[in-house]
Design a protein around this motif. Structure first.
Motif, PDB file in Angstrom:
ATOM      1  N   HIS A 113      -5.379   2.856  19.979  1.00 22.07           N
ATOM      2  CA  HIS A 113      -4.654   3.772  20.867  1.00 22.07           C
ATOM      3  C   HIS A 113      -5.171   3.649  22.294  1.00 22.07           C
ATOM      4  CE1 HIS A 113      -2.536   7.421  22.074  1.00 22.07           C
ATOM      5  NE2 HIS A 113      -3.673   7.897  22.553  1.00 22.07           N
ATOM      6  N   HIS A 114      -6.477   3.576  22.457  1.00 19.88           N
ATOM      7  CA  HIS A 114      -7.105   3.449  23.770  1.00 19.88           C
ATOM      8  C   HIS A 114      -6.674   2.162  24.459  1.00 19.88           C
ATOM      9  CE1 HIS A 114     -10.570   2.773  26.582  1.00 19.88           C
ATOM     10  NE2 HIS A 114     -10.455   4.076  26.757  1.00 19.88           N
ATOM     11  N   ALA A 115      -6.405   1.116  23.673  1.00 19.71           N
ATOM     12  CA  ALA A 115      -5.987  -0.173  24.213  1.00 19.71           C
ATOM     13  C   ALA A 115      -4.479  -0.267  24.406  1.00 19.71           C
ATOM     14  CB  ALA A 115      -6.464  -1.300  23.297  1.00 19.71           C
ATOM     15  N   GLY A 116      -3.767   0.831  24.160  1.00 18.15           N
ATOM     16  CA  GLY A 116      -2.320   0.831  24.323  1.00 18.15           C
ATOM     17  C   GLY A 116      -1.556   0.395  23.096  1.00 18.15           C
ATOM     18  N   GLY A 117      -2.241   0.295  21.943  1.00 13.07           N
ATOM     19  CA  GLY A 117      -1.586  -0.112  20.707  1.00 13.07           C
ATOM     20  C   GLY A 117      -0.743   0.996  20.110  1.00 13.07           C
ATOM     21  N   ILE A 118       0.118   0.615  19.202  1.00 13.43           N
ATOM     22  CA  ILE A 118       1.034   1.558  18.547  1.00 13.43           C
ATOM     23  C   ILE A 118       0.604   1.731  17.092  1.00 13.43           C
ATOM     24  CG2 ILE A 118       3.417   1.959  17.818  1.00 13.43           C
ATOM     25  CD1 ILE A 118       4.303   0.353  20.256  1.00 13.43           C
ATOM     26  N   LEU A 119       0.589   2.980  16.635  1.00 11.82           N
ATOM     27  CA  LEU A 119       0.267   3.293  15.248  1.00 11.82           C
ATOM     28  C   LEU A 119       1.542   3.589  14.480  1.00 11.82           C
ATOM     29  CD1 LEU A 119      -2.780   5.692  15.809  1.00 11.82           C
ATOM     30  CD2 LEU A 119      -2.820   3.220  15.413  1.00 11.82           C
ATOM     31  N   LEU A 120       1.570   3.165  13.218  1.00 14.95           N
ATOM     32  CA  LEU A 120       2.709   3.399  12.345  1.00 14.95           C
ATOM     33  C   LEU A 120       2.228   3.986  11.024  1.00 14.95           C
ATOM     34  CD1 LEU A 120       4.718   0.058  12.776  1.00 14.95           C
ATOM     35  CD2 LEU A 120       5.236   2.278  13.810  1.00 14.95           C
ATOM     36  N   PRO A 121       3.028   4.837  10.367  1.00 15.18           N
ATOM     37  CA  PRO A 121       2.637   5.339   9.047  1.00 15.18           C
ATOM     38  C   PRO A 121       2.625   4.203   8.026  1.00 15.18           C
ATOM     39  CG  PRO A 121       4.864   6.044   9.600  1.00 15.18           C
ATOM     40  CD  PRO A 121       4.313   5.421  10.825  1.00 15.18           C
ATOM     41  N   VAL A 122       1.666   4.261   7.106  1.00 16.97           N
ATOM     42  CA  VAL A 122       1.571   3.274   6.033  1.00 16.97           C
ATOM     43  C   VAL A 122       1.538   4.010   4.702  1.00 16.97           C
ATOM     44  CG1 VAL A 122       0.394   1.536   7.445  1.00 16.97           C
ATOM     45  CG2 VAL A 122      -0.959   3.218   6.175  1.00 16.97           C
ATOM     46  N   SER A 123       1.949   3.339   3.653  1.00 15.42           N
ATOM     47  CA  SER A 123       1.911   3.925   2.310  1.00 15.42           C
ATOM     48  C   SER A 123       0.984   3.111   1.430  1.00 15.42           C
ATOM     49  CB  SER A 123       3.321   3.964   1.704  1.00 15.42           C
ATOM     50  OG  SER A 123       3.859   2.661   1.610  1.00 15.42           O
ATOM     51  N   GLY A 124       0.451   3.767   0.405  1.00 13.73           N
ATOM     52  CA  GLY A 124      -0.417   3.091  -0.550  1.00 13.73           C
ATOM     53  C   GLY A 124      -1.815   2.831  -0.055  1.00 13.73           C
ATOM     54  N   HIS A 125      -2.239   3.525   1.018  1.00 14.96           N
ATOM     55  CA  HIS A 125      -3.577   3.300   1.565  1.00 14.96           C
ATOM     56  C   HIS A 125      -4.449   4.553   1.518  1.00 14.96           C
ATOM     57  CE1 HIS A 125      -3.481  -0.813   3.383  1.00 14.96           C
ATOM     58  NE2 HIS A 125      -2.179  -0.623   3.236  1.00 14.96           N
ATOM     59  N   ALA A 126      -4.007   5.589   0.858  1.00 12.96           N
ATOM     60  CA  ALA A 126      -4.789   6.823   0.802  1.00 12.96           C
ATOM     61  C   ALA A 126      -5.324   7.042  -0.614  1.00 12.96           C
ATOM     62  CB  ALA A 126      -3.935   8.014   1.230  1.00 12.96           C
ATOM     63  N   GLY A 127      -6.641   7.166  -0.724  1.00  9.79           N
ATOM     64  CA  GLY A 127      -7.261   7.437  -2.010  1.00  9.79           C
ATOM     65  C   GLY A 127      -7.216   6.270  -2.972  1.00  9.79           C
ATOM     66  N   THR A 128      -7.487   5.084  -2.466  1.00  6.04           N
ATOM     67  CA  THR A 128      -7.441   3.901  -3.311  1.00  6.04           C
ATOM     68  C   THR A 128      -8.488   2.887  -2.863  1.00  6.04           C
ATOM     69  OG1 THR A 128      -5.955   2.217  -4.238  1.00  6.04           O
ATOM     70  CG2 THR A 128      -5.723   2.706  -1.887  1.00  6.04           C
ATOM     71  N   ARG A 129      -8.509   1.734  -3.507  1.00  7.92           N
ATOM     72  CA  ARG A 129      -9.348   0.606  -3.110  1.00  7.92           C
ATOM     73  C   ARG A 129      -8.466  -0.633  -3.079  1.00  7.92           C
ATOM     74  NH1 ARG A 129     -14.723   1.757  -3.249  1.00  7.92           N
ATOM     75  NH2 ARG A 129     -15.236  -0.448  -3.075  1.00  7.92           N
ATOM     76  N   HIS A 130      -8.845  -1.604  -2.259  1.00  7.12           N
ATOM     77  CA  HIS A 130      -8.094  -2.852  -2.221  1.00  7.12           C
ATOM     78  C   HIS A 130      -8.969  -3.979  -1.685  1.00  7.12           C
ATOM     79  CE1 HIS A 130      -7.706  -2.724   2.160  1.00  7.12           C
ATOM     80  NE2 HIS A 130      -7.284  -1.476   2.060  1.00  7.12           N
ATOM     81  N   PRO A 131      -8.583  -5.218  -1.936  1.00  9.83           N
ATOM     82  CA  PRO A 131      -9.344  -6.351  -1.397  1.00  9.83           C
ATOM     83  C   PRO A 131      -9.162  -6.474   0.109  1.00  9.83           C
ATOM     84  CG  PRO A 131      -7.936  -7.014  -3.245  1.00  9.83           C
ATOM     85  CD  PRO A 131      -7.501  -5.646  -2.836  1.00  9.83           C
ATOM     86  N   LEU A 132     -10.102  -7.167   0.747  1.00  8.86           N
ATOM     87  CA  LEU A 132      -9.956  -7.603   2.127  1.00  8.86           C
ATOM     88  C   LEU A 132      -9.714  -9.098   2.145  1.00  8.86           C
ATOM     89  CD1 LEU A 132     -12.724  -5.853   4.294  1.00  8.86           C
ATOM     90  CD2 LEU A 132     -10.294  -5.274   4.121  1.00  8.86           C
ATOM     91  N   LEU A 133      -8.913  -9.540   3.092  1.00  7.40           N
ATOM     92  CA  LEU A 133      -8.605 -10.955   3.252  1.00  7.40           C
ATOM     93  C   LEU A 133      -8.922 -11.389   4.675  1.00  7.40           C
ATOM     94  CD1 LEU A 133      -5.063 -10.926   1.562  1.00  7.40           C
ATOM     95  CD2 LEU A 133      -7.270 -11.424   0.467  1.00  7.40           C
ATOM     96  N   GLY A 134      -9.352 -12.641   4.825  1.00 10.12           N
ATOM     97  CA  GLY A 134      -9.609 -13.171   6.161  1.00 10.12           C
ATOM     98  C   GLY A 134     -10.849 -14.036   6.186  1.00 10.12           C
ATOM     99  N   ASP A 135     -11.010 -14.771   7.287  1.00 10.92           N
ATOM    100  CA  ASP A 135     -12.142 -15.690   7.407  1.00 10.92           C
ATOM    101  C   ASP A 135     -13.476 -14.960   7.383  1.00 10.92           C
ATOM    102  OD1 ASP A 135     -10.369 -17.795   7.580  1.00 10.92           O
ATOM    103  OD2 ASP A 135     -10.463 -17.952   9.772  1.00 10.92           O
ATOM    104  N   ALA A 136     -13.535 -13.749   7.987  1.00  8.76           N
ATOM    105  CA  ALA A 136     -14.786 -13.001   8.003  1.00  8.76           C
ATOM    106  C   ALA A 136     -15.186 -12.561   6.601  1.00  8.76           C
ATOM    107  CB  ALA A 136     -14.665 -11.788   8.919  1.00  8.76           C
TER     108      ALA A 136
END
Length: 210
Positions: A113-136
């Protein structure tokens, strides 16, 4: 002499959630004790930041002179104007002073938000666990699986940031500023028991430089 120099320890300014207790007609700043424990596990000490300092926050920061900033979770952006103003000033101060910043969950959303980005509502991300993907993640710099407690996500990576990890649905889960030592994680490392060594090592490097 600055507080962190006297004690030979890094003091981290930690933002707090704001809770409205209607039955007592109170608005309380609050910080999960697990986050205090997580900061201590880094080898640092937390300085909880009050949300009602108003124009005295600059004096608070100058007097206590924290060595880093941690934006905590809780509260949707826009739901607590005092907290929004506090965290905006914390980021402005960190930018001027060259301080490292870690944003956790809402904290990452605040970085966007501070950088001027936009936030959107997401589903399926509250009270759960999931994998992370990416080079890091593949390189072992970030955990392979995380908790998830958020209902808002980033529409796109903000300007001057790079994506470090995503969820399987493609939503951004971690990002880092290209020039500053500022990083955002969409999960809560303090809610893991025991604390994850991967996150502790990365946060130490980011916030303390160890």
């Amino acid at each position: 002499m600055k507080l962190r120099d006297r004690a030979h320890v890094t003091f981290i300014a930690v933002s707090q959630r704001s809770d409205n207790i209607e039955s007592r007609a109170e608005t309380r700043d609050a910080l999960d004790q697990r986050l205090t424990g997580w900061v201590r596990a880094l080898g640092a000490l937390p300085l909880p930041v009050p949300n009602a300092l108003g124009d005295k926050l600059a004096v608070w920061l100058k007097t206590l002179s924290p060595g880093a900033v941690l934006l905590s979770g809780g509260n949707d952006i826009g739901g607590c104007p005092e907290r929004d103003r506090t965290e905006t000033e914390l980021l402005d101060h960190a930018e001027r002073a060259g301080l490292p910043v870690l944003g956790i969950c809402r904290g990452m959303q605040m970085l966007a938000h501070h950088a001027g980005g936009i936030l959107l509502p997401v589903s399926g991300h509250a009270g759960t666990r999931h994998p992370l993907l990416g080079d890091a993640v593949a390189s072992g710099e970030m955990p392979a699986e995380v908790n998830s407690f958020h209902n808002w996500g980033l529409a796109a990576c903000p300007q001057d940031y790079a994506v470090l990890a995503t969820a399987p649905d493609g939503s951004i889960e971690a990002m880092r500023h290209g020039k500053r030592r500022w990083e955002g994680w969409m999960w809560h490392p303090e809610r893991e028991a025991p604390f994850g060594e991967t996150e502790l090592a990365r946060a130490r490097q980011l916030l303390i430089g160890d």
